[in-house]
Structures are given as C-alpha cells and as structure tokens.
Design a protein around this motif. Structure first.
Motif, PDB file in Angstrom:
ATOM      1  N   ALA A   6     -27.789  21.411 -19.978  1.00 32.97           N
ATOM      2  CA  ALA A   6     -27.974  22.900 -19.834  1.00 32.97           C
ATOM      3  C   ALA A   6     -28.373  23.465 -20.918  1.00 32.97           C
ATOM      4  CB  ALA A   6     -26.497  23.169 -18.707  1.00 32.97           C
ATOM      5  N   LYS A   7     -27.716  23.309 -22.181  1.00 26.61           N
ATOM      6  CA  LYS A   7     -28.108  24.526 -23.111  1.00 26.61           C
ATOM      7  C   LYS A   7     -28.907  24.484 -24.012  1.00 26.61           C
ATOM      8  CE  LYS A   7     -22.836  24.435 -24.214  1.00 26.61           C
ATOM      9  NZ  LYS A   7     -22.247  23.776 -25.013  1.00 26.61           N
ATOM     10  N   SER A   8     -29.766  22.868 -23.726  1.00 26.92           N
ATOM     11  CA  SER A   8     -30.572  22.399 -24.740  1.00 26.92           C
ATOM     12  C   SER A   8     -31.681  22.986 -23.732  1.00 26.92           C
ATOM     13  CB  SER A   8     -30.642  21.199 -24.746  1.00 26.92           C
ATOM     14  OG  SER A   8     -30.955  19.999 -23.659  1.00 26.92           O
ATOM     15  N   LEU A   9     -32.156  23.079 -22.661  1.00 31.71           N
ATOM     16  CA  LEU A   9     -32.755  24.062 -21.835  1.00 31.71           C
ATOM     17  C   LEU A   9     -33.028  25.373 -21.378  1.00 31.71           C
ATOM     18  CD1 LEU A   9     -32.434  21.457 -18.279  1.00 31.71           C
ATOM     19  CD2 LEU A   9     -34.326  21.105 -20.401  1.00 31.71           C
ATOM     20  N   GLY A  10     -32.103  25.814 -22.760  1.00 34.38           N
ATOM     21  CA  GLY A  10     -31.986  27.109 -22.504  1.00 34.38           C
ATOM     22  C   GLY A  10     -31.327  27.959 -21.915  1.00 34.38           C
ATOM     23  N   ALA A  11     -30.532  27.624 -21.626  1.00 29.75           N
ATOM     24  CA  ALA A  11     -29.233  28.205 -20.748  1.00 29.75           C
ATOM     25  C   ALA A  11     -28.585  28.816 -21.912  1.00 29.75           C
ATOM     26  CB  ALA A  11     -28.244  27.339 -19.555  1.00 29.75           C
ATOM     27  N   HIS A  12     -27.944  29.709 -21.618  1.00 27.86           N
ATOM     28  CA  HIS A  12     -26.890  30.698 -22.311  1.00 27.86           C
ATOM     29  C   HIS A  12     -25.185  30.349 -22.261  1.00 27.86           C
ATOM     30  CE1 HIS A  12     -23.770  33.278 -22.901  1.00 27.86           C
ATOM     31  NE2 HIS A  12     -24.211  34.482 -23.805  1.00 27.86           N
ATOM     32  N   PRO A  13     -24.383  30.210 -23.214  1.00 32.07           N
ATOM     33  CA  PRO A  13     -23.385  28.605 -22.621  1.00 32.07           C
ATOM     34  C   PRO A  13     -22.527  28.960 -21.744  1.00 32.07           C
ATOM     35  CG  PRO A  13     -23.132  29.353 -25.021  1.00 32.07           C
ATOM     36  CD  PRO A  13     -24.664  30.462 -24.254  1.00 32.07           C
ATOM     37  N   PHE A  14     -22.561  30.862 -21.454  1.00 33.73           N
ATOM     38  CA  PHE A  14     -21.435  31.110 -19.946  1.00 33.73           C
ATOM     39  C   PHE A  14     -22.482  30.758 -18.779  1.00 33.73           C
ATOM     40  CE2 PHE A  14     -20.416  33.590 -16.572  1.00 33.73           C
ATOM     41  CZ  PHE A  14     -19.376  34.270 -16.834  1.00 33.73           C
ATOM     42  N   ALA A  38     -24.350  28.308 -18.844  1.00 34.01           N
ATOM     43  CA  ALA A  38     -24.204  26.935 -18.476  1.00 34.01           C
ATOM     44  C   ALA A  38     -22.441  26.114 -17.221  1.00 34.01           C
ATOM     45  CB  ALA A  38     -24.493  25.611 -19.647  1.00 34.01           C
ATOM     46  N   TRP A  39     -21.640  26.797 -18.235  1.00 27.99           N
ATOM     47  CA  TRP A  39     -20.582  26.395 -17.567  1.00 27.99           C
ATOM     48  C   TRP A  39     -20.541  27.044 -16.325  1.00 27.99           C
ATOM     49  CZ3 TRP A  39     -16.902  30.264 -16.076  1.00 27.99           C
ATOM     50  CH2 TRP A  39     -15.834  29.766 -15.746  1.00 27.99           C
ATOM     51  N   TRP A  40     -20.848  28.626 -16.172  1.00 32.75           N
ATOM     52  CA  TRP A  40     -20.816  28.555 -14.243  1.00 32.75           C
ATOM     53  C   TRP A  40     -21.652  27.846 -13.295  1.00 32.75           C
ATOM     54  CZ3 TRP A  40     -17.662  31.175 -11.702  1.00 32.75           C
ATOM     55  CH2 TRP A  40     -18.436  31.627 -10.612  1.00 32.75           C
ATOM     56  N   ARG A  41     -23.060  27.808 -13.791  1.00 32.21           N
ATOM     57  CA  ARG A  41     -23.648  27.282 -12.887  1.00 32.21           C
ATOM     58  C   ARG A  41     -23.754  25.828 -12.745  1.00 32.21           C
ATOM     59  NH1 ARG A  41     -28.091  29.815 -11.001  1.00 32.21           N
ATOM     60  NH2 ARG A  41     -27.922  27.971  -9.354  1.00 32.21           N
ATOM     61  N   VAL A  42     -22.695  25.097 -14.070  1.00 34.81           N
ATOM     62  CA  VAL A  42     -23.006  23.376 -14.006  1.00 34.81           C
ATOM     63  C   VAL A  42     -21.412  23.058 -13.626  1.00 34.81           C
ATOM     64  CG1 VAL A  42     -23.420  21.155 -15.497  1.00 34.81           C
ATOM     65  CG2 VAL A  42     -25.226  23.416 -15.661  1.00 34.81           C
ATOM     66  N   TYR A  43     -21.009  23.327 -14.707  1.00 31.66           N
ATOM     67  CA  TYR A  43     -19.606  23.154 -15.458  1.00 31.66           C
ATOM     68  C   TYR A  43     -18.641  23.447 -13.926  1.00 31.66           C
ATOM     69  CZ  TYR A  43     -15.141  21.080 -18.069  1.00 31.66           C
ATOM     70  OH  TYR A  43     -14.408  19.776 -18.022  1.00 31.66           O
ATOM     71  N   PHE A  44     -17.980  24.607 -14.165  1.00 34.58           N
ATOM     72  CA  PHE A  44     -17.514  25.104 -12.918  1.00 34.58           C
ATOM     73  C   PHE A  44     -17.858  24.595 -11.667  1.00 34.58           C
ATOM     74  CE2 PHE A  44     -16.846  28.630  -9.383  1.00 34.58           C
ATOM     75  CZ  PHE A  44     -14.957  28.098 -10.177  1.00 34.58           C
ATOM     76  N   PRO A  45     -19.033  24.143 -10.996  1.00 36.23           N
ATOM     77  CA  PRO A  45     -18.597  23.695  -9.983  1.00 36.23           C
ATOM     78  C   PRO A  45     -18.185  22.617  -9.887  1.00 36.23           C
ATOM     79  CG  PRO A  45     -21.124  24.911 -10.207  1.00 36.23           C
ATOM     80  CD  PRO A  45     -19.670  25.106 -11.458  1.00 36.23           C
ATOM     81  N   LEU A  46     -18.201  21.468 -10.319  1.00 36.63           N
ATOM     82  CA  LEU A  46     -17.768  20.689 -10.860  1.00 36.63           C
ATOM     83  C   LEU A  46     -16.318  20.202 -10.892  1.00 36.63           C
ATOM     84  CD1 LEU A  46     -20.474  18.891 -13.253  1.00 36.63           C
ATOM     85  CD2 LEU A  46     -20.300  18.172 -10.878  1.00 36.63           C
ATOM     86  N   THR A  47     -15.926  21.467 -11.194  1.00 39.43           N
ATOM     87  CA  THR A  47     -14.471  21.211 -11.120  1.00 39.43           C
ATOM     88  C   THR A  47     -13.610  22.067  -9.625  1.00 39.43           C
ATOM     89  OG1 THR A  47     -14.193  23.712 -12.791  1.00 39.43           O
ATOM     90  CG2 THR A  47     -14.812  21.521 -13.899  1.00 39.43           C
ATOM     91  N   ILE A  48     -14.436  22.080  -9.723  1.00 41.04           N
ATOM     92  CA  ILE A  48     -14.094  23.143  -7.813  1.00 41.04           C
ATOM     93  C   ILE A  48     -13.202  21.853  -7.412  1.00 41.04           C
ATOM     94  CG2 ILE A  48     -14.558  23.236  -5.575  1.00 41.04           C
ATOM     95  CD1 ILE A  48     -16.195  25.912  -6.642  1.00 41.04           C
TER      96      ILE A  48
END
Lengths: 362, 421
Positions: free
Chosen positions: B321-329, B331-341
């Motif tokens: 996500a980051k290498s595609l240009g997402a801001h770290p937050f 990337a976390w909010w859209r990719v990581y967080f949903p996976l931890t739900i």
C-alpha cells in the motif's frame, strides 16, 4: 491445622473410650476471626474432648437469616447450631425457621441452683434465642492520627474540621442512623421514636450526607481494625472485641470511644428439621453453662450473657490484663450507652435497608 | 426382462437389496446417534447445572405464594371485597382463622414478613394481634380495630388483596424503580429508594468505558507483539500472560496495596513532593479504583484475540500500500485495520460481556460510586432483609440485557467474523 486438631482430639477421646461414637458431627455457624476463636477455645474444643463429637464450623453468620431461610425452604438443613443477632433471630422465630426453646429444659442452671430462665441478663432471652454474649458497636480511632487527643463524643465524629480524615462505617443502616440522630441533637431516649417517622428518617440521612464524602464502608468485622492499621481510615465503627484484639494481640495504637456505644446480644438458634435435636440440646447445655460463658471472656472482650458468669471473668488468657474494664457491660463504659432496639429493626429494617442501599450507591 | 431404460428408473439398491437412499439414511442415523451420544453428557450437564437453575430463578422472580399459602381464607374472602372502606366482618373472621392456624404452624411470620416489605411496622401489628386472636370470638371486626388502628388502614387491605395473586410483576417493577401506589396504579418509587435503573446504566457505561480503554491499550501492544522479532515478542507476551494466570483476588488486592491512601503510589508522590501529605489522592474505593483494576484484569482478553489475528496479516500488504503511494495512516486505516476487525470484535464482546457481570472487583475496590448491578444482586441475596425474588428479577433483567447485546452485536458485526485465536 484445625482438622488435625479435631482428628487428634477425636482419636484421643476414642482411645479413652468416650461414650459417643466418632461419626457424630455438629455443624456450627459463626462469625469467624477472633470471635470464632474464642468459641473454639471455650466451647468446641472442651466439648469435643468430653464427648468425641466432631464439630465442623462455618463462618457464615453475616448471612445467617438468608441462609436458614434458603435451607428450610429447600428442605435441606445442614446447619445444626447458628450464631445469630437477636433481631434476626426474632424474625427467624416468627417465620418458624428455628426451634422454640424452653430455657429451663434446654439450659443448665447456675452453680447456685438458680434456674436458667432467671440467670440471663434481662430482656436477652428470646422465644427461640439463647444469648451468649453482650457486645458493643462503637467508634474507635488510631491515636497516631490525633496527637492532641481523639474524638470523645458522637458530635466529634461529625466534626471533620477538628478531626479530619476518613471514617469507616459499617455498610448497614443499623446504628449509623441512630448515631446520626444523636449527633444531630436528638436525646438518646427519643432516637427510635424519631427514627420511626419519615421526618426523622430524612433528618438522619441528611446528617449522614454531611460526612458522606469522608466515609468508606466496611462489611466484615475484621475490616475496621485493618483499615485503622493501614490508616485508610482514622476513625471507624467496630465491634469492641475486634479492637481489643488488635490492641492487645497486635499492639495497635487504637483507642475505643465508649460514648453512645450501642450494645446488643448475640447467641444461638437451632434451625428446624436438622434431625440431630438430642445432640444439639446436649451441646447447647454444655456450651451455655456458667463456666463456659465465663471462659469465653478469657479470649475476647465480650460480656457473658449469664449473670452468674460475670464474677468469674478474669484475665485475658496468657496475660495480666484484667478483662472487666474492657467489657461493654463495665459500668464506666455503659454511662451513655444505648441498647440496640431489636423490635424497631425487625419492623423497619426492610425499608430502611433499601433506602440506605440506594443512598450509599447514589 | 427389464430394458436398459427401466433399470435406470429403478431405484439404486445396496448389496442387501435396500434402496441406496434408505441405506444411507440408516448409516447416517447411526452416525448421528453416535455423535449425539458423545455430546449427551455435556448436554445433560448443562441442563442440570445451568438451564434448570436459570429457569428456577426466572420462575422465582414472578412467583408470589406467601399470602395465598399462609393466609388462604383471608385471600379468598378478600377476593369479594370491592376495595371501598374497611373490609366487612367475613374478611376479619377469615383473618382470625388464618392467624390461629398460622400461630400453631408458626408460619404467620412468613405472611407478616411479606407484608412488612410493603408497609413498615405491619409485621408487629400482625404478630401482636395473632398472639391474642385465639382468645377472641365473633364478631372479630371491632376487636381487630380496637386492638390496633393499623387494621383500619385501607392500604394494608389493598396490598393484601393485590398480593394474593400467585404470579406478580411486583419484583420486576421494583427492579425498574417502580411500584404500585395506594390507588393500585404503577408509579415511580419515591426518589430516595430509586437505585436500580441508575445502577444498570452505570454498569453498562462503565463496562463500555473499560472496553474502550482496553482497546486503546491492547491495540498497540498487540501490534508490537505481532511484528517484533520472536525474542522481544515472547518477553512481551509473558508480560501479558503472567497477570492473566494470576488469581483475580490477588490482582485486585495488589491494586489496593498500590492505590490506597497510604499505598505505594501515594507514598511515592508524597516522597517526591508532588502532593502534600494531607492531599493524598483517593484512587480506590471509588469509580477510579473499579476502572483501573478491571481494565488490568480484562486486558489479556483483548490482547490475545487481537494478537492472534494480527499475527496472520502479512506485512507485505502494508508495504504494498505504501509503495503504491498511500500515506502511512491511510495505508493502516484502509488495509491493516479492516483485517484486524475479527480480533477486535472478539476482544470487545469478550471484555464487555465479562465486565457487565463483574462482581468481586467492584465489591472490593468500588467503594460506593464504583459498584455494579451484580453487587446489588448479591446484596439482595444475603443480609437479613434478603429479597431473593428481587435478586432473581434483577438477575433475569441482566441476563436478558446481555443476550440482547449479543444479538445486536451479531446483527452489526456478525458472529462468524469473530476470531479468538
């Protein structure tokens, strides 16, 4: 350890060829701590030694009435003898949960032949209730918190300017409401009349409101000495025997304030349908005789309920401390004492307890 | 001789000639019975120690036999009473008869205790009168009224008539701070008695608060656990697990040692000069104490499911996500967080439902402002004025509330999403 003692005690008596079989058992319910210890020493151990009956103890007296109700209702009574407050015993008696007692049939006469019904302090014997001790609930404080002298009257307890610090009170309406009215200027002999009116109840709760922010609550008799020792509270209401125990056995700098102490009776009841009536009668006759009640005063500073026991009260076991001045019944301690009104609390306990719980949690 | 077509229409049969479907059903039935036999001990166990007691408790919360059982004649005589004026002679006559029986069986006190809950002092009047009633003779009405003016109290008779019902909502009304007033209408209780509704709300919001704090504390620690090298994460995991293995009482008492006025933290602050000795902080025996101790005790229930879920999320997702240009937050909010739900949901429901029924910790460190509804349930089961039926009503309400929350959670998040590890 206790079981070991009981076992060895039983084994010893068996070896001596005791009359009772070893499988005889009594379950006795009491308050635990220093108080149960005094009963162990004064009644249980001598009785086990004499008869070989095995005595089991439970520390459930704080919930004794609820417990007996539940057991009788379920038809499965496992408690044989229960140590209970007089007000609760009166209710249990009215509800038919405990046996009625004929003092002269159940209890031993005094050594001079006075029948038991005339040997107990007036007004303590109940229809179903056999008094053992008179005890007092009063204020005590940690002297280290008050180098210039501690509180000496109930009004002082409310004076948080002169005597700053936390007060530990028992989490029940009984006695707290009486003291609140006394501190508010109600004469001692009118306290219960005032408390029976709605205005009087409002007045008592309003007075308690004044110190509510300085109060923490206790529910077990062992807590107030602990809270005073930890200085979590500087003044606490407590049972006099517990404070005495902390003063003497643990060397705590505690002082008892006898002003307006409230004294009441504690004693035995026998739940219905235990199926052990003969053995129970035998035990109670033994445990409430003149010598046994006087013996108990060697281990805790509660006054024996038998008049003939009072002259036999001596020194605290293993020390030179005279017990008489520490008894709640000592005339000096009784000067402003108030007898706890059992009848009033049997009638008003339900509603005042509800209101008190709502007030505490609110 | 059957044709090929006929044979294809004929049912398939097993070797012994039974149709295949039948044979399958039979063999599966055996399997099912075997499976049931394996589960049966558990079912039986649950039935005996869990379901039957709960039903008994619920039954107790509405069952009201005292008046009917111990004053049977009065109850039936009162059923004809219109509620106007002092009841007529037959009612008093029935009361006298009931009292004589009640004194003999020593059950009169049980009826008196029941009425005394509604009218303080009624117990005395009833007991006093019942001791004399066997010396009286008809007509009884005047004698009762002469004996005590309480017998002219209309409220007494109204309550007696009302509580002759075998099934009553009285205890549920009490549990919601309502009662029947003198006119027999449902009305709020006087303010000085109101407590249970507040306690239910307090229990709910404090549990929610504790769950929230647990999320705040557990999320970063779980993330660290899941991403650090094994050497560090094992050590951290021990720090989480060690308290988890320690007894509840020990941990609660440890907080008392730390937080009380002469406790470690206050001593430290006084020693450092941060506060002066008279201004010691009160951190226990109040709401703060409950929140601190319960958060500590329930934290592992949040960390463990979160950790187990985070452990399975490949770090390459975030890097991608980051290498595609997402801001770290982002990337976390859209990719990581949903996976931890799934782990977060499991932790929240665990902590919240455990918290809502908590009892020992609030009782020990809650003081008066930090106790929960379960403490009031316990109060109503013990003590000398124990009201088992009110306790049963309160407990039933709590149970229904928890089931409702679980249902709501299931609708919003979905139980199938939960992952406990």
């Amino acid at each position: 350890m206790k079981r070991l003692l009981i076992l060895t005690g039983t084994a010893a008596t068996l070896a001596l060829g005791a009359a009772y079989a070893q499988d005889k058992e009594l379950t006795i319910v009491s308050w635990g701590g220093a108080y149960s210890n005094s009963q162990d020493k004064a009644y249980h151990e001598p009785y086990e030694e004499k008869t070989g009956v095995n005595i089991l103890t439970e520390d459930k007296s704080a919930n004794a009435l609820a417990g007996i109700r539940a057991q009788v209702e379920a038809g499965n009574v496992t408690w044989d003898v229960v140590d209970m407050l007089q007000a609760d015993a009166q209710r249990a008696c009215d509800e038919g949960l405990v046996l009625q007692i004929d003092p002269d049939e159940w209890l031993a006469p005094a050594p001079d032949g006075t029948p038991a019904s005339e040997d107990f302090v007036e007004g303590t014997m109940g229809e179903c209730f056999i008094p053992q001790i008179l005890y007092s609930t009063m204020f005590a404080y940690n002297t280290e918190a008050f180098p210039d002298g501690g509180p000496s009257t109930v009004e002082d307890i409310w004076d948080t300017e002169k005597f700053p610090g936390t007060r530990a009170l028992q989490q029940i309406p009984q006695k707290n409401l009486e003291w609140a009215l006394l501190a508010d200027g109600v004469p001692a002999d009118e306290v219960y009349d005032v408390l029976a009116t709605k205005e009087g109840q409002d007045r008592a709760f309003a007075k308690l409101d004044e110190i509510k922010d300085n109060v923490i609550w206790w529910s077990e008799g062992a807590q107030p000495p602990q809270m005073l020792a930890d200085k979590e509270a500087v003044i606490a209401t407590a049972y006099n025997g517990r404070i005495f125990n902390a003063q003497v056995n643990e060397d705590q700098p505690f002082e008892i304030m006898w002003d307006h102490q409230m004294f009441e009776t504690d004693g035995w009841v026998v739940p219905v349908d235990t199926g052990e009536e003969e053995l129970i009668k035998d035990y109670i006759k033994f445990a409430t005789d003149t010598q046994r009640l006087a013996d108990q005063a060697k281990y805790i500073s509660y006054g024996p309920a038998r008049k003939s026991s009072a002259p036999l009260v001596g020194k605290f076991e293993g020390t030179d401390i005279e017990m008489k001045p520490h008894m709640p019944t000592n005339p000096k301690n009784l000067e402003t004492a108030i007898p706890f009104n059992v009848q009033f609390w049997a009638d008003y306990g339900d509603s005042l307890e509800e209101r008190f719980n709502a007030w505490v949690a609110g | 001789m059957a044709t090929r077509e006929d044979r294809s229409k004929a049912p398939l049969v097993a070797a012994d000639g039974t149709p295949l479907k039948e044979a399958l059903r039979r063999s599966q039935a055996i399997e099912r019975r075997r499976a049931f036999a394996l589960v049966a001990p558990l079912l039986f166990f649950l039935l005996i120690v869990f379901i039957v007691p709960i039903i008994a408790m619920m039954w107790r919360s509405i069952y009201n036999p005292e008046i009917r059982e111990y004053l049977p004649q009065t109850a039936s005589a009162l059923s004809a009473w219109d509620g106007e004026g002092i009841p007529p002679e037959p009612v008093f006559q029935a009361m006298a008869a009931d009292m004589i029986v009640g004194v003999e069986n020593r059950t009169i006190g049980r009826a008196a205790a029941r009425i005394n809950r509604e009218i303080p002092g009624a117990r005395s009047t009833m007991m006093r009168t019942s001791r004399q009633v066997d010396e009286w003779s008809a007509p009884y009405r005047e004698k009762f009224l002469e004996e005590d003016e309480d017998w002219a109290n209309l409220e007494f008779w109204t309550i007696l008539q009302r509580e002759s019902r075998l099934i009553t909502p009285t205890y549920y009304l009490l549990a919601m701070d309502y009662e029947y007033n003198a006119q027999g209408e449902i009305a709020p209780r006087p303010e000085v008695y109101q407590i249970y509704r507040d306690l239910f709300f307090r229990t709910a919001w404090m549990s929610l608060l504790i769950t929230g704090i647990c999320v705040m504390l557990a999320y970063p620690i779980s993330y660290m656990l899941a991403t650090q090298p094994a050497r560090i994460s094992n050590l951290l995991l021990i720090l989480v697990l060690l308290p988890f293995w320690t007894s509840l009482l020990v941990r609660t008492s440890a907080w008392i040692v730390l937080l009380q006025q002469q406790g470690v933290i206050n001593e430290l602050l006084v020693g450092l000069g941060a506060i002066d000795s008279d201004g010691r902080l009160r951190m226990i025996y109040n709401r703060t104490g409950t929140i601190v101790a319960m958060t500590h005790i329930l934290l592992p229930f949040m960390v463990l499911p979160l950790y187990s879920v985070m452990k399975t999320i490949p770090p390459s997702y975030l890097r991608a996500a980051k290498s595609l240009g997402a801001h770290p937050f982002r990337a976390w909010w859209r990719v990581y967080f949903p996976l931890t739900i799934p782990g977060l949901a499991a932790g929240c429901i665990l902590v919240f439902i455990l918290a809502i029924g908590y009892y020992i910790t609030p009782a020990l460190v809650g003081g008066d402002s930090g106790i929960f509804i379960s403490n009031l349930i316990a109060d109503n089961m013990q003590g000398s004025s124990a009201q088992l039926k009110l306790a049963a009503a309160l407990a039933t309400i709590l149970l229904v509330a928890v089931l409702f929350i679980y249902w709501l959670f299931n609708r919003l998040v979905g139980v199938e999403k939960l992952k406990f590890g």
